[in-house]
Motif scaffolding. Structure first.
Motif, PDB file in Angstrom:
ATOM      1  N   THR A 162       0.845  -1.186   0.000  1.00 30.39           N
ATOM      2  CA  THR A 162       0.000   0.000   0.000  1.00 30.39           C
ATOM      3  C   THR A 162       0.884   1.240   0.000  1.00 30.39           C
ATOM      4  OG1 THR A 162      -0.128   0.009   2.408  1.00 30.39           O
ATOM      5  CG2 THR A 162      -1.895  -1.125   1.241  1.00 30.39           C
ATOM      6  N   GLY A 163       0.352   2.318  -0.483  1.00 37.36           N
ATOM      7  CA  GLY A 163       1.113   3.564  -0.507  1.00 37.36           C
ATOM      8  C   GLY A 163       0.760   4.363  -1.740  1.00 37.36           C
ATOM      9  N   ALA A 164       1.743   5.086  -2.275  1.00 38.37           N
ATOM     10  CA  ALA A 164       1.540   5.908  -3.460  1.00 38.37           C
ATOM     11  C   ALA A 164       2.770   5.818  -4.355  1.00 38.37           C
ATOM     12  CB  ALA A 164       1.289   7.356  -3.057  1.00 38.37           C
ATOM     13  N   MET A 181       0.258  11.508  -8.438  1.00 37.92           N
ATOM     14  CA  MET A 181       0.481  10.424  -7.476  1.00 37.92           C
ATOM     15  C   MET A 181      -0.644   9.409  -7.668  1.00 37.92           C
ATOM     16  SD  MET A 181       3.239  11.309  -6.007  1.00 37.92           S
ATOM     17  CE  MET A 181       3.404  10.295  -4.567  1.00 37.92           C
ATOM     18  N   ARG A 182      -0.269   8.153  -7.781  1.00 33.06           N
ATOM     19  CA  ARG A 182      -1.254   7.092  -7.937  1.00 33.06           C
ATOM     20  C   ARG A 182      -1.242   6.237  -6.678  1.00 33.06           C
ATOM     21  NH1 ARG A 182      -0.677   1.828 -10.051  1.00 33.06           N
ATOM     22  NH2 ARG A 182       1.428   2.362 -10.702  1.00 33.06           N
ATOM     23  N   LYS A 183      -2.420   6.046  -6.077  1.00 33.97           N
ATOM     24  CA  LYS A 183      -2.521   5.208  -4.876  1.00 33.97           C
ATOM     25  C   LYS A 183      -2.266   3.760  -5.263  1.00 33.97           C
ATOM     26  CE  LYS A 183      -5.498   8.019  -2.030  1.00 33.97           C
ATOM     27  NZ  LYS A 183      -6.736   8.102  -1.266  1.00 33.97           N
ATOM     28  N   ASN A 185      -2.505  -0.225  -3.878  1.00 40.60           N
ATOM     29  CA  ASN A 185      -3.034  -1.208  -2.938  1.00 40.60           C
ATOM     30  C   ASN A 185      -3.130  -2.522  -3.708  1.00 40.60           C
ATOM     31  OD1 ASN A 185      -4.240  -2.714  -0.978  1.00 40.60           O
ATOM     32  ND2 ASN A 185      -6.123  -1.527  -0.903  1.00 40.60           N
TER      33      ASN A 185
END
Length: 198
Positions: A162-164, A181-183, A185
């Protein structure tokens, strides 16, 4: 918890070949230790020096493997498979028969293996979906270390990332424009290729 530096403490059986210095374990007279990392971000972990399990319960809670290496915690592993040995195609079972060397390393949460072993295992399991939707359908991973059978459920060999992630076409996008920025997961296998002789 507020220190600005995290120490790296080696707990191997000895230093590099030919070095006669005592290791940390030797200095403290420690013959046994265990590492326990709990689930969840920020959850505590424990390093236990010495045996704390009463001898009467040791067989229930722990397994002992003979260390065969001189420089690492190396022991023998056999019969690595996602299916019971009776159902496995033997050509797709890493470490079959006489086994292979395995280094017990508390410094990583990935399972490192040679490319050939990873290819053999990949033939036994369906692809892990990036959205984690088939986690409940994945099989357990079975293996034997020095005569002791172990089983890892899918949650132990699949990791959720998870993160960006920054999306930029060039360095100029980063320097002069606001990159998108793309998330993130996603689930992916917790295996890493390492092709080294042990």
């Amino acid at each position: 918890d507020s220190a600005k530096f995290a120490a790296i403490v080696g707990i191997g059986p000895n230093f590099a070949y030919g070095n006669m210095d005592k290791t940390l374990l030797m200095s403290f007279g420690v013959d046994e230790f265990s590492v326990c990392l709990q689930k969840g971000a920020g959850a505590p972990g424990y390093l236990t020096w010495g045996p704390l399990i009463p001898p009467t319960h040791k067989d229930w809670y722990s397994a002992t493997a003979k260390v065969k290496g001189k420089h690492h915690w190396v022991t023998t592993m056999t019969n690595v498979s996602f299916m019971p040995m009776s159902a496995a195609h033997l050509e797709n079972v890493p470490c079959m028969g006489s086994g292979c060397a395995v280094i017990i390393d508390s410094g990583t949460s990935l399972i490192a293996a040679p490319a050939m072993a990873l290819m053999q295992l990949s033939k036994q399991i369906e692809p892990i979906m990036e959205d984690c939707s088939n986690l409940h359908k994945l099989p357990n991973l079975h293996f034997t270390i020095d005569g002791h059978a172990f089983t890892l459920p899918p949650k132990a060999y699949v990791m959720r990332i998870t993160g960006a992630v920054m999306e930029a076409n060039s360095i100029w996008d980063i320097l002069f424009f606001k990159p998108r920025m793309r998330k993130l997961n996603m689930c992916m296998p917790a295996f890493m290729q390492i092709d080294m002789m042990s």
